[in-house]
Design a protein around this motif. Structure first.
Motif, PDB file in Angstrom:
ATOM      1  N   ASP A 260       0.857  -1.196   0.000  1.00 31.50           N
ATOM      2  CA  ASP A 260       0.000   0.000   0.000  1.00 31.50           C
ATOM      3  C   ASP A 260       0.891   1.244   0.000  1.00 31.50           C
ATOM      4  N   PRO A 261       0.712   2.166  -0.974  1.00 29.46           N
ATOM      5  CA  PRO A 261       1.546   3.379  -0.999  1.00 29.46           C
ATOM      6  C   PRO A 261       1.505   4.175   0.296  1.00 29.46           C
ATOM      7  N   ALA A 262       0.326   4.234   0.921  1.00 31.33           N
ATOM      8  CA  ALA A 262       0.233   4.967   2.185  1.00 31.33           C
ATOM      9  C   ALA A 262       1.123   4.338   3.237  1.00 31.33           C
ATOM     10  N   ALA A 263       1.176   3.007   3.256  1.00 31.06           N
ATOM     11  CA  ALA A 263       2.021   2.314   4.227  1.00 31.06           C
ATOM     12  C   ALA A 263       3.502   2.529   3.929  1.00 31.06           C
ATOM     13  N   VAL A 264       3.841   2.608   2.639  1.00 29.46           N
ATOM     14  CA  VAL A 264       5.247   2.837   2.289  1.00 29.46           C
ATOM     15  C   VAL A 264       5.672   4.239   2.724  1.00 29.46           C
ATOM     16  N   TYR A 265       4.824   5.241   2.484  1.00 34.37           N
ATOM     17  CA  TYR A 265       5.118   6.580   2.990  1.00 34.37           C
ATOM     18  C   TYR A 265       5.332   6.540   4.501  1.00 34.37           C
ATOM     19  N   ALA A 266       4.471   5.812   5.181  1.00 32.04           N
ATOM     20  CA  ALA A 266       4.539   5.759   6.637  1.00 32.04           C
ATOM     21  C   ALA A 266       5.817   5.095   7.117  1.00 32.04           C
ATOM     22  N   ILE A 267       6.207   3.960   6.530  1.00 27.59           N
ATOM     23  CA  ILE A 267       7.410   3.274   6.999  1.00 27.59           C
ATOM     24  C   ILE A 267       8.662   4.085   6.666  1.00 27.59           C
ATOM     25  N   CYS A 268       8.644   4.799   5.534  1.00 24.89           N
ATOM     26  CA  CYS A 268       9.790   5.670   5.205  1.00 24.89           C
ATOM     27  C   CYS A 268       9.944   6.777   6.244  1.00 24.89           C
ATOM     28  N   GLU A 269       8.820   7.370   6.644  1.00 23.08           N
ATOM     29  CA  GLU A 269       8.870   8.437   7.646  1.00 23.08           C
ATOM     30  C   GLU A 269       9.398   7.902   8.971  1.00 23.08           C
ATOM     31  N   ALA A 270       8.910   6.729   9.378  1.00 23.76           N
ATOM     32  CA  ALA A 270       9.336   6.161  10.652  1.00 23.76           C
ATOM     33  C   ALA A 270      10.812   5.795  10.631  1.00 23.76           C
ATOM     34  N   LEU A 271      11.274   5.194   9.537  1.00 23.97           N
ATOM     35  CA  LEU A 271      12.675   4.769   9.459  1.00 23.97           C
ATOM     36  C   LEU A 271      13.625   5.961   9.369  1.00 23.97           C
ATOM     37  N   ALA A 272      13.218   7.002   8.651  1.00 20.66           N
ATOM     38  CA  ALA A 272      14.095   8.167   8.497  1.00 20.66           C
ATOM     39  C   ALA A 272      14.425   8.785   9.846  1.00 20.66           C
ATOM     40  N   ARG A 273      13.525   8.660  10.794  1.00 20.03           N
ATOM     41  CA  ARG A 273      13.754   9.234  12.117  1.00 20.03           C
ATOM     42  C   ARG A 273      14.791   8.460  12.927  1.00 20.03           C
ATOM     43  N   THR A 274      15.208   7.304  12.423  1.00 19.65           N
ATOM     44  CA  THR A 274      16.262   6.540  13.102  1.00 19.65           C
ATOM     45  C   THR A 274      17.631   6.798  12.487  1.00 19.65           C
ATOM     46  N   ALA A 275      17.710   7.732  11.541  1.00 16.63           N
ATOM     47  CA  ALA A 275      18.942   7.929  10.777  1.00 16.63           C
ATOM     48  C   ALA A 275      20.123   8.269  11.676  1.00 16.63           C
ATOM     49  N   ALA A 276      21.215   7.541  11.480  1.00 18.17           N
ATOM     50  CA  ALA A 276      22.480   7.773  12.178  1.00 18.17           C
ATOM     51  C   ALA A 276      23.523   6.957  11.431  1.00 18.17           C
ATOM     52  N   ALA A 277      24.786   7.216  11.715  1.00 18.21           N
ATOM     53  CA  ALA A 277      25.855   6.494  11.015  1.00 18.21           C
ATOM     54  C   ALA A 277      25.715   4.991  11.201  1.00 18.21           C
ATOM     55  N   GLU A 278      25.331   4.558  12.392  1.00 17.73           N
ATOM     56  CA  GLU A 278      25.264   3.125  12.664  1.00 17.73           C
ATOM     57  C   GLU A 278      24.046   2.451  12.038  1.00 17.73           C
ATOM     58  N   THR A 279      22.978   3.199  11.752  1.00 17.28           N
ATOM     59  CA  THR A 279      21.794   2.600  11.142  1.00 17.28           C
ATOM     60  C   THR A 279      21.790   2.721   9.620  1.00 17.28           C
ATOM     61  N   MET A 280      22.731   3.478   9.060  1.00 12.25           N
ATOM     62  CA  MET A 280      22.698   3.721   7.624  1.00 12.25           C
ATOM     63  C   MET A 280      22.842   2.453   6.780  1.00 12.25           C
ATOM     64  N   PRO A 281      23.683   1.472   7.142  1.00  8.86           N
ATOM     65  CA  PRO A 281      23.712   0.250   6.326  1.00  8.86           C
ATOM     66  C   PRO A 281      22.345  -0.413   6.222  1.00  8.86           C
ATOM     67  N   ALA A 282      21.608  -0.471   7.332  1.00 13.45           N
ATOM     68  CA  ALA A 282      20.279  -1.088   7.299  1.00 13.45           C
ATOM     69  C   ALA A 282      19.302  -0.241   6.493  1.00 13.45           C
ATOM     70  N   LEU A 283      19.355   1.076   6.660  1.00 15.54           N
ATOM     71  CA  LEU A 283      18.445   1.945   5.907  1.00 15.54           C
ATOM     72  C   LEU A 283      18.722   1.858   4.417  1.00 15.54           C
ATOM     73  N   ALA A 284      20.000   1.837   4.036  1.00 17.34           N
ATOM     74  CA  ALA A 284      20.344   1.741   2.620  1.00 17.34           C
ATOM     75  C   ALA A 284      19.902   0.396   2.050  1.00 17.34           C
ATOM     76  N   GLY A 285      20.055  -0.668   2.849  1.00 23.05           N
ATOM     77  CA  GLY A 285      19.632  -1.982   2.385  1.00 23.05           C
ATOM     78  C   GLY A 285      18.132  -2.060   2.175  1.00 23.05           C
ATOM     79  N   TYR A 286      17.372  -1.468   3.089  1.00 26.52           N
ATOM     80  CA  TYR A 286      15.914  -1.483   2.954  1.00 26.52           C
ATOM     81  C   TYR A 286      15.479  -0.563   1.817  1.00 26.52           C
ATOM     82  N   ALA A 287      16.129   0.600   1.686  1.00 25.16           N
ATOM     83  CA  ALA A 287      15.787   1.532   0.603  1.00 25.16           C
ATOM     84  C   ALA A 287      15.973   0.893  -0.756  1.00 25.16           C
ATOM     85  N   ALA A 288      16.979   0.028  -0.876  1.00 24.62           N
ATOM     86  CA  ALA A 288      17.246  -0.625  -2.157  1.00 24.62           C
ATOM     87  C   ALA A 288      16.115  -1.570  -2.555  1.00 24.62           C
TER      88      ALA A 288
END
Length: 327
Positions: A260-288
């Motif tokens: 669901d596009p609405a859910a994808v917007y929501a999970i992107c917003e939630a994950l972006a708030r965890t951004a830090a050097a240590e979480t970037m490998p996981a965020l980049a992997g999920y973004a891919a």
């Protein structure tokens, strides 16, 4: 003009003492923008709600001086020294006699025996005639002495402000999904509540208060109107069923990706708030694994959240792999 442009205009005009009038519909943040400009310039702000004044409130009261003659004593809310911004809010909604007194202050920088100090500039604001608010037409002689700026809501500017003021992530995620609802005001509709930057801030505060489920929808409907509240309530159901962000970060290559596009917007917003050097490998992997436009959204918001992540190898690798859509 969008808010960021208004801010640049005010920081240009205020130091040179040029009077400004901000025009815009209700709820877009005119008053807040003037306050932010005053802070940015290191100036005091005198916020005067013209609609609440009587003509005598501005001129003051007569007293007998040492010379035996009557003199006018100006009110304490008018500045006498220093530098600042004299903000006349809702000016064109004030009674005509009050407006006449304000106009003398704007045009001549004087009001009877009172003189506005040299370090002070005048900024006024009001709703437009087409907004069906209580307004009076501005005399052409006054209009010709002011710089007129038309204020409009803008999603990216509002999101940047929301990030600094801790607006709830479900609110910002929803408005990314439905940007037209950031400000949806139609004066032809007889609605008591409608979505605006101001009322979405109210919604964030309501959610932070964790209202009982039985009244949550009614509170939202009373804040942003029935249509926007219905859509936002549906979005909240999606938001509250999202995968846990810790689970996504722990297993980004196998965590579920919503369809669901609405859910994808929501999970992107939630994950972006965890951004830090240590979480970037996981965020980049999920973004891919996301559709490319959502992957870009996630990484852009992560970068906005923490500029330091741009120096990580994970971010650099993702940027190389997506160079074709970043140009």
């Amino acid at each position: 003009m969008i808010p960021s442009q208004i801010a640049m205009a005010l920081t240009t005009l205020i130091p040179i003492g040029r009077p400004v009038f901000l025009w815009g519909p209700p709820g877009v943040g005119k008053s807040q923008m003037v306050a932010q400009a005053a802070r940015a310039l290191g100036r005091e702000l005198a916020d005067i709600r013209a609609i609440l004044l009587d003509p005598m409130d501005l001129r003051g009261l007569p007293t007998i001086g040492d010379d035996g003659r009557s003199h006018w004593r100006p009110p304490a809310f008018l500045p006498t020294n220093g530098s600042g911004v004299l903000f006349l809010d809702e000016l064109n909604a004030a009674p005509p006699l009050v407006q006449a007194a304000c106009y003398q202050l704007i045009l001549d920088r004087r009001l009877g025996e009172y003189a506005l100090p040299p370090g002070w500039s005048v900024v006024a604001a009001g709703n437009r005639e087409q907004d069906r608010a209580v307004t009076h037409r501005m005399p052409s002689a006054l209009a010709n002495r002011m710089v007129h700026l038309d204020f409009e809501a803008h999603l990216e500017d509002w999101l940047a402000w929301a990030e600094k003021t801790s607006i709830r992530p479900e609110v910002t995620a929803f408005l990314r999904f439905r940007p037209a609802l950031l400000h949806d005001f139609d004066p032809a509709r007889a609605e008591r509540a409608f979505p605006s930057p101001r009322t979405w801030e109210f919604v964030s505060g309501i959610l932070a208060a964790a209202p009982p489920a039985e009244v949550e929808y009614d509170l939202l409907r009373g804040t942003v109107g029935e249509g926007a509240a219905a859509e936002f309530t549906g979005f909240l159901r999606v938001w509250r069923e999202l995968p846990d962000t810790d689970a996504v970060l722990a297993n980004p290559h196998h965590a579920p990706v919503p369809s669901d596009p609405a859910a994808v917007y929501a999970i992107c917003e939630a994950l972006a708030r965890t951004a830090a050097a240590e979480t970037m490998p996981a965020l980049a992997g999920y973004a891919a694994r996301l559709p490319v436009e959502f992957g870009v959204l996630l990484m852009r918001d992560a970068l906005r959240r923490d500029r330091e992540v741009a120096g990580t190898e994970a971010f650099a690798a993702w940027a190389r792999d997506n160079a074709h859509v970043l140009v």
